[in-house]
Design a protein around this motif. Structure first.
Motif, PDB file in Angstrom:
ATOM      1  N   ASN A 188       0.851  -1.201   0.000  1.00  0.00           N
ATOM      2  CA  ASN A 188       0.000   0.000   0.000  1.00  0.00           C
ATOM      3  C   ASN A 188       0.884   1.247   0.000  1.00  0.00           C
ATOM      4  OD1 ASN A 188       0.373   1.043   2.947  1.00  0.00           O
ATOM      5  ND2 ASN A 188      -0.102  -1.140   3.204  1.00  0.00           N
ATOM      6  N   GLN A 200      -4.865   0.197  -3.650  1.00  0.00           N
ATOM      7  CA  GLN A 200      -4.252  -1.132  -3.733  1.00  0.00           C
ATOM      8  C   GLN A 200      -5.231  -2.169  -4.262  1.00  0.00           C
ATOM      9  OE1 GLN A 200      -2.858  -2.765  -0.003  1.00  0.00           O
ATOM     10  NE2 GLN A 200      -1.958  -4.566  -0.995  1.00  0.00           N
ATOM     11  N   ASN A 239       1.359  -4.156  -7.261  1.00  0.00           N
ATOM     12  CA  ASN A 239       0.212  -5.029  -7.002  1.00  0.00           C
ATOM     13  C   ASN A 239      -0.195  -5.818  -8.243  1.00  0.00           C
ATOM     14  OD1 ASN A 239      -1.175  -4.720  -4.153  1.00  0.00           O
ATOM     15  ND2 ASN A 239      -0.349  -2.701  -4.691  1.00  0.00           N
TER      16      ASN A 239
END
Length: 457
Positions: free
Chosen positions: A102, A163, A119
């Motif tokens: 994050n 995220q 991610n």
């Protein structure tokens, strides 16, 4: 939108008119079906998840001062190898290497502008390994610990949304919110997930179990289950915590508080310092036994957290082969074992038909004499003794199992020798204290195959 293809058959040209938007709709429907398949599979069969990612990264030589999430980009093969090892071990659910990917956590490594890239790379690596053999869960951990100042709920939500959106765009099968210590932050993460995607959401808390007397300190399992259920999460569970026992006690309580599918992913207990390294000492067999207990409670998604490795998952897979979580929740929640002893009279076998010793039970006073197995490999003395007892009219010899806590010949081996060479009935003593359920089943099958039909438990 249309486009036309030309094909030739037998010298004739054929025009094939294809409507592009119909193809896109079919792909979209297939994608929606895949999302449904995860929850369907979970409900009907149960799914074994993977274990720790960070533990494996550290074990493979990457020290803790590195950003483990960044390895999705800088060392993708290492991450794929970890996923592959878990898949080979039997995992049907792989979690992405994105637990701390994050904005706030990545800022410590000056990587806050790479949230989406890291991610998406993590999801892509897991999906490439999983193929059609496993589902992929986008891992999302808590973020408050990484905040340098107090953040509002809306600010936290935006960090989670950034995220989760990246993971969803990379087409993971579910979002797994894990290791949350309080419901407030977990709720913010849950709302963020619902706001940016329609994927199934697995919401997991980490609880503090202190033992039978005090139980849980702080957040309580029943409260967590009821609250998360009220939000509408697809799967409710516990991860990390204080090892398999604490998680077992938690899901045992949660099973009474919700009808939603449950997940259990314990860590390997508290690590110990061994020669300068932190090691988790819980054995794969210990983990596997608790995995079976989770399934017997009706837990649908079972895996591991910190300290667990592919060997733990491999052993859990072996223990879970014959167990499905479906339909066990209502009975198992009471944590009582019900033994079904109603056997119709037509199926009962009379003792006299089970063995010659069973037939002798109809006598006024059948006699058996105990014989100890030898300390070594020579059974001759015991066999001679059995011959003498038979000549004296004894009905059976009963053979002790490890008398005086000393290593001796197996009572089943000696019983088989006596039965073959003497022809007298044997009663095999069988101590359950040293054996697990699988071992007992195997021994009893073997005894039946050898014709040893009298067992004293």
């Amino acid at each position: 939108m249309h486009f036309v293809l030309l094909s030739q058959e037998g010298g004739d040209l054929n025009f094939i008119d294809i409507k592009l938007d119909s193809c896109l709709r079919r792909n979209d429907n297939k994608e929606k079906q895949m999302k449904k398949d995860f929850l369907t599979t979970l409900a009907e069969e149960g799914i074994l998840a993977d274990g720790a990612i960070g533990t494996e990264i550290y074990k493979r030589g990457i020290f803790i001062n590195r950003c483990y999430d960044e390895l999705n980009i800088t060392n993708p093969q290492l991450v794929k190898d970890i996923h592959a090892d878990y898949l080979k071990a039997g995992a049907g659910f792989l979690t992405t290497n994105t637990f701390t990917a994050n904005r706030l956590a990545l800022a410590s490594f000056c990587l806050e502008e790479s949230v989406a890239k890291i991610n998406k790379a993590g999801a892509t690596l897991a999906k490439e390994v999983a193929g059609d053999n496993a589902f992929v869960g986008g891992s999302v951990g808590p973020i408050k610990w990484a905040a340098k100042s107090e953040l509002s709920a809306n600010e936290l939500k935006k960090v989670f949304e950034e995220q989760i959106k990246a993971l969803a765009e990379a087409k993971v099968d579910a979002i797994i919110l894990e290791t949350f210590l309080n419901l407030e932050e977990l709720h913010i993460a849950y709302l963020a997930a619902r706001n940016v995607c329609k994927l199934p959401v697995i919401a997991q808390v980490s609880l503090k179990y202190t033992g039978e007397e005090e139980g849980f300190v702080g957040l309580q399992p029943a409260e967590a289950a009821r609250t998360i259920d009220s939000w509408g999460a697809d799967v409710i569970g516990v991860n990390c915590s204080d090892g398999p026992l604490g998680v077992f006690e938690a899901v045992k309580i949660m099973a009474k508080a919700t009808n939603k599918p449950l997940s259990a992913m314990p860590n390997a207990g508290m690590p110990k310092m061994v020669q300068g390294r932190l090691l988790y000492l819980a054995s794969p067999e210990y983990f596997a036994e608790y995995a079976r207990r989770y399934a017997q409670l009706g837990v649908a998604l079972i895996g591991g957290c910190c300290g667990t490795e592919p060997q733990h998952i491999r052993e859990m897979k072996r223990y879970l082969k014959a167990i499905k979580p479906t339909g066990l929740r209502s009975d198992a929640a009471e944590t009582k074992i019900t033994i079904h002893s109603e056997i119709s009279d037509s199926n009962k076998i009379p003792p006299s038909e089970k063995s010659a010793f069973g037939a002798s039970l109809s006598k006024d006073f059948p006699i058996s004499v105990e014989v100890d197995p030898p300390l070594g490999i020579n059974p001759q003395k015991a066999i001679e003794g059995a011959k003498l007892l038979k000549d004296l009219g004894v009905d059976a010899v009963n053979i002790a199992d490890g008398p005086r806590a000393m290593a001796r010949m197996s009572p089943m081996a000696l019983a088989s020798l006596i039965k073959d060479q003497v022809g007298i009935e044997t009663i095999v003593h069988y101590c359950c204290r040293d054996r697990n359920l699988l071992g007992m089943q195997m021994d009893l099958i073997g005894a039946a195959a050898l014709g040893l039909n009298n067992v004293l438990l």
